[in-house]
Enzyme design. Structure first.
Site, PDB file in Angstrom:
ATOM      1  N   CYS A 148      -3.931 -27.844 -27.982  1.00  0.00           N
ATOM      2  CA  CYS A 148      -2.763 -28.670 -27.671  1.00  0.00           C
ATOM      3  C   CYS A 148      -3.255 -29.896 -26.912  1.00  0.00           C
ATOM      4  O   CYS A 148      -3.803 -29.771 -25.817  1.00  0.00           O
ATOM      5  CB  CYS A 148      -1.757 -27.888 -26.838  1.00  0.00           C
ATOM      6  SG  CYS A 148      -0.296 -28.840 -26.367  1.00  0.00           S
ATOM      7  N   GLY A 149      -3.078 -31.075 -27.509  1.00  0.00           N
ATOM      8  CA  GLY A 149      -3.594 -32.298 -26.901  1.00  0.00           C
ATOM      9  C   GLY A 149      -2.859 -32.701 -25.648  1.00  0.00           C
ATOM     10  O   GLY A 149      -3.479 -32.951 -24.601  1.00  0.00           O
ATOM     11  N   HIS A 150      -1.515 -32.758 -25.726  1.00  0.00           N
ATOM     12  CA  HIS A 150      -0.776 -33.141 -24.525  1.00  0.00           C
ATOM     13  C   HIS A 150      -0.967 -32.093 -23.438  1.00  0.00           C
ATOM     14  O   HIS A 150      -1.046 -32.419 -22.245  1.00  0.00           O
ATOM     15  CB  HIS A 150       0.718 -33.335 -24.846  1.00  0.00           C
ATOM     16  CG  HIS A 150       1.554 -32.134 -24.580  1.00  0.00           C
ATOM     17  ND1 HIS A 150       1.828 -31.169 -25.534  1.00  0.00           N
ATOM     18  CD2 HIS A 150       2.164 -31.696 -23.442  1.00  0.00           C
ATOM     19  CE1 HIS A 150       2.567 -30.212 -25.008  1.00  0.00           C
ATOM     20  NE2 HIS A 150       2.800 -30.508 -23.740  1.00  0.00           N
TER      21      HIS A 150
ATOM     22  N   HIS B  59       3.981 -27.988 -38.164  1.00  0.00           N
ATOM     23  CA  HIS B  59       4.241 -29.352 -37.700  1.00  0.00           C
ATOM     24  C   HIS B  59       4.394 -30.284 -38.898  1.00  0.00           C
ATOM     25  O   HIS B  59       3.554 -30.264 -39.811  1.00  0.00           O
ATOM     26  CB  HIS B  59       3.082 -29.872 -36.840  1.00  0.00           C
ATOM     27  CG  HIS B  59       2.784 -29.050 -35.623  1.00  0.00           C
ATOM     28  ND1 HIS B  59       2.103 -27.850 -35.681  1.00  0.00           N
ATOM     29  CD2 HIS B  59       3.064 -29.274 -34.316  1.00  0.00           C
ATOM     30  CE1 HIS B  59       1.974 -27.353 -34.450  1.00  0.00           C
ATOM     31  NE2 HIS B  59       2.541 -28.205 -33.612  1.00  0.00           N
TER      32      HIS B  59
ATOM     33  N   CYS C 113       1.749 -36.484 -29.238  1.00  0.00           N
ATOM     34  CA  CYS C 113       1.075 -35.325 -29.832  1.00  0.00           C
ATOM     35  C   CYS C 113      -0.419 -35.599 -30.036  1.00  0.00           C
ATOM     36  O   CYS C 113      -0.803 -36.317 -30.961  1.00  0.00           O
ATOM     37  CB  CYS C 113       1.720 -34.915 -31.150  1.00  0.00           C
ATOM     38  SG  CYS C 113       1.130 -33.322 -31.780  1.00  0.00           S
TER      39      CYS C 113
ATOM     40  N   THR D 115      -3.036 -33.444 -30.843  1.00  0.00           N
ATOM     41  CA  THR D 115      -3.647 -32.884 -32.048  1.00  0.00           C
ATOM     42  C   THR D 115      -3.049 -33.527 -33.297  1.00  0.00           C
ATOM     43  O   THR D 115      -3.741 -33.672 -34.315  1.00  0.00           O
ATOM     44  CB  THR D 115      -3.489 -31.346 -32.084  1.00  0.00           C
ATOM     45  OG1 THR D 115      -2.118 -31.000 -31.912  1.00  0.00           O
ATOM     46  CG2 THR D 115      -4.310 -30.701 -30.984  1.00  0.00           C
TER      47      THR D 115
END
Length: 333
Positions: free
Chosen positions: A91-93, A225, A254, A256
């Site tokens: 999860c990037g964020h 997604h 987002c 990713t």
């Protein structure tokens, strides 16, 4: 006050999207790798995710991260990502939120102007470089896991929408990228219910007819997604609405998803290495992405992305479960 469970957490938001960073109460999750821990958590400890993400302690777009000791010697911390839809491999964020919380709380040795944190995630090693001034985490650049394109210009038959063109890429999760024009919708939050309905229908169609599967990460075998691309988007500045199973929008741009979008643009020859890419969310917040090198995933061409964004600590909490609580795993509404 009675409680049979208590969890401690530091809450944050990354460009509008929450990350509840769980610092205590979970204990050691079994597993020799972080992905094994993710899979064990999904099978045996998912009540914790439901309790912390669902209402009344969370909400329909809640996201979080559970801190663990790393399973690899080159990492500082391990992370298991949780949200209302399940446990993500990356999860990037959330990673930007975790890095910010680790600096702001002093859970890592802080150096200025940059503090480097190496994170053991279920998708692989992620390096977070935190810009720090006066002890404050100003921004975070994450070096993400290898990202790659699975399909370009594919189509899927979607009931109620006909033949929908899409591309599919991996940036830590699988993302279907669809032009909003292809489903006849406007890039307008007034149309969010229609956009979400289209997104869920497209996810279902892809997963029922041709689901993706990561060749090296066990249990990453679905698309949850859909990145709806707004008209006028290009390889310099892209706007999107990110529809996520089971029915919510990413408030952040987002991380990713930005990685997957850059991998797709790279495959098209539209985005090169070391070029800035601005990705804008449905609420207008932005990440800056950049591809820094080429690599491979199981022999397939891939790229290494970086994502730069900001996060802010919003609270520190202790979350309790009273033994008489009628909603021990919360609820979705």
């Amino acid at each position: 006050m009675r409680s049979k469970r208590m969890f401690t957490a530091v809450d944050s938001h990354t460009e509008g999207m929450p990350t509840r960073v769980v610092t205590g109460g979970v204990g050691v999750i079994p597993g020799s790798t972080m992905n094994e821990k993710r899979l064990y958590f999904m099978e045996h400890l998912d009540d914790i995710r439901l309790l912390l993400m669902n209402e009344p302690r969370g909400h329909s777009a809640m996201s979080g991260a559970i801190l663990q000791a790393p399973t690899r010697p080159d990492a500082d911390w391990g992370v298991v990502y949780i949200e209302v839809s399940g446990c993500l491999p990356m999860c990037g964020h959330g990673t930007i939120g975790v890095a910010t919380v680790l600096v702001e709380t002093g859970m890592v040795e802080v150096t200025e102007p940059v503090t480097t944190i190496r994170l053991d995630t279920p998708a692989g090693l992620v390096i977070a470089r935190v810009d720090v001034s006066d002890g404050h985490a100003d921004s975070v650049t994450i070096e993400n896991v290898p990202s790659y394109t699975v399909r370009l210009d594919a189509t899927v038959e979607v009931p109620g929408y006909g033949t929908v063109p899409y591309s599919l890429a991996f940036g830590g999760n699988f993302y279907a990228m669809v032009d909003l024009d292809a489903v006849g919708l406007e890039f307008d939050r007034a149309d969010q219910e229609e956009i979400m309905a289209a997104g869920l229908a497209i996810m279902t169609a892809i997963n029922e007819t041709d689901p993706p599967s990561h060749p090296e990460i066990e249990g990453v075998d679905h698309c949850h997604h859909v990145e709806f691309i707004a008209p006028g988007s290009d390889a310099k500045h892209s706007r999107h609405a990110m529809a996520i199973y089971p029915g919510w929008f990413d408030r952040s741009p987002c991380g990713t998803g930005t990685s997957a979008r850059m991998a797709e643009l790279y495959s098209r020859g539209q985005l090169g290495l070391n070029q800035d890419f601005l990705n804008e969310s449905f609420i207008g917040s932005c990440f800056t992405g950049r591809l820094i090198s080429e690599t491979t995933v199981a022999g397939m061409p891939a790229v290494i992305p970086t994502i730069t964004g900001r996060a802010w600590v919003t609270g520190i909490g202790q979350y309790l479960l009273d033994p008489s609580d009628p909603f021990p795993t919360g609820f979705q509404f």
